[in-house]
Design a protein around this motif. Structure first.
Motif, mmCIF file in Angstrom:
data_model
loop_
_atom_site.group_PDB
_atom_site.id
_atom_site.type_symbol
_atom_site.label_atom_id
_atom_site.label_comp_id
_atom_site.label_asym_id
_atom_site.label_seq_id
_atom_site.Cartn_x
_atom_site.Cartn_y
_atom_site.Cartn_z
ATOM 1 N N ALA A 68 0.815 -1.216 0.000
ATOM 2 C CA ALA A 68 0.000 0.000 0.000
ATOM 3 C C ALA A 68 0.845 1.262 0.000
ATOM 4 O O ALA A 68 0.302 2.364 0.009
ATOM 5 N N GLY A 69 2.190 1.116 0.021
ATOM 6 C CA GLY A 69 3.069 2.269 -0.134
ATOM 7 C C GLY A 69 3.761 2.756 1.112
ATOM 8 O O GLY A 69 4.519 3.734 1.050
ATOM 9 N N ALA A 70 3.542 2.126 2.269
ATOM 10 C CA ALA A 70 4.119 2.627 3.517
ATOM 11 C C ALA A 70 5.612 2.323 3.621
ATOM 12 O O ALA A 70 6.117 1.375 3.005
ATOM 13 N N GLN A 71 6.293 3.126 4.430
ATOM 14 C CA GLN A 71 7.657 2.822 4.864
ATOM 15 C C GLN A 71 7.531 1.993 6.134
ATOM 16 O O GLN A 71 6.883 2.400 7.094
ATOM 17 N N LEU A 72 8.156 0.828 6.156
ATOM 18 C CA LEU A 72 7.918 -0.145 7.217
ATOM 19 C C LEU A 72 9.103 -0.253 8.170
ATOM 20 O O LEU A 72 10.257 -0.371 7.744
ATOM 21 N N PHE A 73 8.786 -0.233 9.476
ATOM 22 C CA PHE A 73 9.750 -0.541 10.525
ATOM 23 C C PHE A 73 9.213 -1.742 11.301
ATOM 24 O O PHE A 73 8.056 -1.739 11.735
ATOM 25 N N LEU A 74 10.040 -2.760 11.444
ATOM 26 C CA LEU A 74 9.680 -3.961 12.195
ATOM 27 C C LEU A 74 10.513 -4.011 13.467
ATOM 28 O O LEU A 74 11.743 -3.888 13.412
ATOM 29 N N ALA A 75 9.850 -4.183 14.604
ATOM 30 C CA ALA A 75 10.554 -4.239 15.888
ATOM 31 C C ALA A 75 10.317 -5.592 16.547
ATOM 32 O O ALA A 75 9.197 -6.110 16.537
ATOM 33 N N ASP A 76 11.375 -6.153 17.123
ATOM 34 C CA ASP A 76 11.257 -7.437 17.800
ATOM 35 C C ASP A 76 12.447 -7.582 18.737
ATOM 36 O O ASP A 76 13.499 -6.943 18.531
ATOM 37 N N LEU A 77 12.285 -8.433 19.740
ATOM 38 C CA LEU A 77 13.389 -8.710 20.652
ATOM 39 C C LEU A 77 14.388 -9.685 20.053
ATOM 40 O O LEU A 77 15.546 -9.731 20.448
ATOM 41 N N ASP A 78 13.947 -10.454 19.072
ATOM 42 C CA ASP A 78 14.767 -11.508 18.475
ATOM 43 C C ASP A 78 15.315 -11.026 17.127
ATOM 44 O O ASP A 78 14.592 -10.987 16.123
ATOM 45 N N ALA A 79 16.589 -10.666 17.080
ATOM 46 C CA ALA A 79 17.194 -10.148 15.851
ATOM 47 C C ALA A 79 17.206 -11.192 14.744
ATOM 48 O O ALA A 79 17.073 -10.857 13.559
ATOM 49 N N GLY A 80 17.359 -12.464 15.120
ATOM 50 C CA GLY A 80 17.371 -13.522 14.111
ATOM 51 C C GLY A 80 16.044 -13.643 13.395
ATOM 52 O O GLY A 80 15.988 -13.772 12.169
ATOM 53 N N ARG A 81 14.945 -13.629 14.142
ATOM 54 C CA ARG A 81 13.623 -13.687 13.524
ATOM 55 C C ARG A 81 13.374 -12.462 12.643
ATOM 56 O O ARG A 81 12.776 -12.552 11.570
ATOM 57 N N LEU A 82 13.799 -11.288 13.132
ATOM 58 C CA LEU A 82 13.655 -10.069 12.335
ATOM 59 C C LEU A 82 14.329 -10.220 10.980
ATOM 60 O O LEU A 82 13.780 -9.817 9.948
ATOM 61 N N ALA A 83 15.529 -10.790 10.999
ATOM 62 C CA ALA A 83 16.281 -10.940 9.749
ATOM 63 C C ALA A 83 15.548 -11.854 8.770
ATOM 64 O O ALA A 83 15.561 -11.616 7.555
#
Length: 696
Positions: free
Chosen positions: A455-470
């Motif tokens: 839909a065009g948004a700039q996305l930031f994902l936050a999590d405690l687990d850096a591996g899952r984020l990756a």
């Protein structure tokens, strides 16, 4: 400037592109060398060409010129980025007395060898009218330092020698091509050509010769500037450091403006505060020097002609800062309105006015903020603005910086061929919006993130687990540009970690528009066996975590003054809990109730708070679902099912007999965030129809 030509690398690239004419492969190589130098070109600037021969379908030899196509960046250009045009035809155009821009572009398009090729550069005829096989053109900073002066011709002659010609600024197109051809005809020994307020052309019989002449001429200019440079002036004492968490959202809100259809247009901000920016802002004549016009008119479509210079030192209170920023932006817009009206009246024509918001904002004590419709666009503006500060301060150290008159700038800003570089696509519904999704390492976050990006948004994902984020980031960047998917490690149960996370989002994009509290954990145990520690753990993540991220976002929403959205990923269990799921259901119900309270309290800020209630969202692809990793084994044991059977059980128990996916949840988030209805405090089931979970 270093000469980076390497015969071995050139040969390697020629081998890589063996299917292409050898001169085109070398053209690609030296074009990339030029594009890799920020002091020569930035983000699509400059252009290059090579002449050669090809055999037509009829077996006839034909002279062609390969010219960089519009929209391609020299730093990463490929052979297909060059448009092959009938050279003999282009050269015959020189006999014309005049050729308007539209007819010129039509001539290019109708004489391409490949109909699918990009539109050739606006300066194609300059390349065609010069006799050399290879022609290079850049907007070298050192050249602009010399030409943006009251006595530019004398400086250029003294610095670069008689083998380099100079022309005053002429709008790109047919008149410039004619002027270049006439100057070269009068001075056939010329090795390079300087265009005032524009840049440098070099040429040669080989790719290496044209490239090395570029490096040599620019190096001579750099040496001359270094020798003539006056001692650096005493810098004014640094302005007191301003809080970016306060200033950037206020600035972003002030820049927002209504767009077509009543939808508010918002910008993303790139913030630069390195040593060169700080030194420029500390220059004793910073205001008078840095608020002059662009160093080359090519930049005006991205940066506007002048920046906004914003003095905020001594203003640390929120209300005072908001008033000062709002007043300064309003004054900038009024000056732009006056400029537009005067120039349109002088031409006796009607123009469609571009938006009036500044693109570059200089703030002593903060740095440089650049506005763009996306983070990529904002970064492009910031890169140009940084180089502009360096060029202007260098010009002031050599002589007196002099910009072009506003009539010339207006001609470039409202030139149809220059506007075409920006494109005119219909913006996506969430373009210019910044979204933060917590629990970013899970399957639901991946689906929500995918739909927000679409839909065009700039996305930031936050999590405690850096591996899952990756893993989630890797999934999303297979489809979307990497710069649109940012990650940050954040613990939603820790107020300090949450504050750092929100500060990181503000520093990276200027603010926040869409908050999606999604972080959640599960535990299966009947009440008789539920341990207090497990209940407390779920309450900390599922309830307190939602509270902390919502609370931290409120100052950002308030400072922006542009409204916003909080979309809580709640649960079907809020309305229809299951046995042995008390800790999860109670913690989710608490967060749901907090969302309803937030809808009451944040409406005054224009912030809408809604809840999405999904059920049985299984993992898909490489992204695991933390909830189902916890709940799944127990549910399968209780029902004597394997994983496939469990999915079928949840699908078949719904009214619609449909499996719920993470993308369905994402669609619900986008619905709320797109302002399609004036809704707040609502709960939207995404469960394929569970009657006992119907909202009441």
């Amino acid at each position: 400037m270093d000469n980076r030509y390497d015969e071995a690398v050139a040969a390697q690239l020629a081998s890589q592109y063996a299917a292409e004419p050898p001169e085109l492969a070398l053209r690609v190589y030296t074009s990339r060398l030029l594009g890799a130098e920020p002091g020569l070109v930035l983000h699509g600037g400059g252009n290059t060409s090579v002449k050669g021969r090809v055999t037509s379908l009829l077996g006839e030899e034909q002279e062609v010129i390969w010219v960089k196509g519009s929209g391609w960046d020299l730093a990463s250009i490929e052979p297909q980025g060059f448009a092959a045009v009938d050279l003999a035809y282009l050269r015959r155009l020189r006999a014309l007395d005049r050729l308007d821009d539209e007819a010129m572009v039509n001539a290019f398009r109708t004489h391409l060898l490949d109909a699918k090729a990009p539109t050739p550069s606006i300066e194609t005829l300059v390349h065609a009218f010069l006799p050399h096989a290879f022609v290079d053109h850049t907007h070298a900073d050192a050249i602009l330092v010399l030409t943006n002066q009251p006595h530019a011709a004398e400086l250029v002659s003294e610095a670069l020698g008689p083998e380099v010609g100079i022309l005053p600024f002429i709008m790109p197109g047919f008149p410039l091509a004619k002027a270049v051809a006439e100057l070269y005809a009068a001075r056939p020994g010329m090795e390079a050509l300087v265009l005032a307020h524009h840049g440098l052309f070099t040429f040669g019989g080989t790719a290496r010769e044209a490239y090395e002449r570029m490096i040599q001429v620019v190096s001579r200019a750099e040496a001359f500037i270094a020798a003539r440079r006056r001692p650096a002036p005493a810098l004014i004492p640094g302005a007191s450091a301003l809080d970016p968490d306060l200033v950037l959202p206020i600035l972003r809100g002030a820049l927002a403006n209504p767009a077509a259809g009543g939808r508010r247009q918002t910008w993303l901000l790139a913030w630069r505060h390195g040593p060169e920016v700080k030194a420029a802002l500390a220059h004793p004549q910073a205001f008078s020097l840095l608020t002059t016009g662009v160093v080359t008119p090519d930049h005006v479509i991205r940066t506007k002609n002048r920046p906004l210079f914003l003095e905020l030192s001594g203003r640390e209170d929120e209300a005072g800062t908001m008033a000062a920023v709002g007043g300064a932006v309003a004054a900038f817009r009024q000056r732009y309105d006056d400029y537009f009206a005067a120039q349109a009246q002088a031409r006796g024509r009607t123009f469609v006015k571009l938006d009036t918001s500044p693109r570059v904002i200089l703030v002593p004590g903060l740095g440089l903020a650049a506005a763009g419709a996306s983070l990529r666009e904002a970064g492009v503006v910031a890169d140009i603005a940084e180089r502009t500060l360096v060029t202007k301060t260098a010009a002031a150290a050599v002589g007196i910086y002099q910009d072009l008159d506003e009539a010339t700038i207006f001609g470039m800003e409202y030139w149809s061929l220059e506007q075409a570089k920006l494109g005119r696509t219909q913006p996506l519904p969430l373009a210019g919006k910044v979204a933060l999704v917590t629990g970013g390492g899970g399957a639901v976050a991946c689906g929500v993130g995918r739909q927000l990006l679409a839909a065009g948004a700039q996305l930031f994902l936050a999590d405690l687990d850096a591996g899952r984020l990756a893993v989630v980031q890797g999934e999303l960047t297979q489809r979307f540009p990497a710069e649109r998917v940012a990650t940050l490690v954040m613990d939603v149960t820790d107020p300090a970690s949450v504050a750092r996370g929100l500060s990181a989002v503000v520093a990276a994009a200027g603010g926040l528009d869409i908050l999606v509290p999604n972080a959640g954990v599960a535990h299966v145990a009947p009440l008789a066996e539920l341990e207090l520690a497990d209940l407390s753990r779920l309450l900390a993540v599922n309830l307190v975590g939602v509270f902390l991220v919502m609370k931290a976002s409120i100052p950002v929403f308030r400072r922006q003054g542009t409204g916003g959205h909080v979309v809580i990923i709640s649960s079907k269990n809020v309305l229809a809990p299951g046995a042995a799921f008390g800790a999860y259901s109670a913690s989710k119900a608490g967060a749901h109730q907090l969302g309803r309270i937030a809808a009451l309290e944040l409406a005054a800020l224009g912030v809408r708070v809604n809840m999405v209630n999904p059920d049985a969202v299984f993992a898909g692809g490489a992204v695991a679902s933390g909830l189902w990793e916890t709940v799944g084994p127990e549910r399968m044991r209780a029902r004597n099912l394997d994983p496939a059977g469990l999915r079928e059980f949840y699908r078949s128990r719904s009214l619609l007999k449909t499996e719920v996916t993470a993308e369905h949840v994402g669609n619900a988030v986008v619905f709320f965030a797109s302002d399609l209805t004036p809704t707040t405090g609502a709960s939207l089931p995404v469960d394929a129809g569970i009657p006992e979970a119907f909202p009441r």
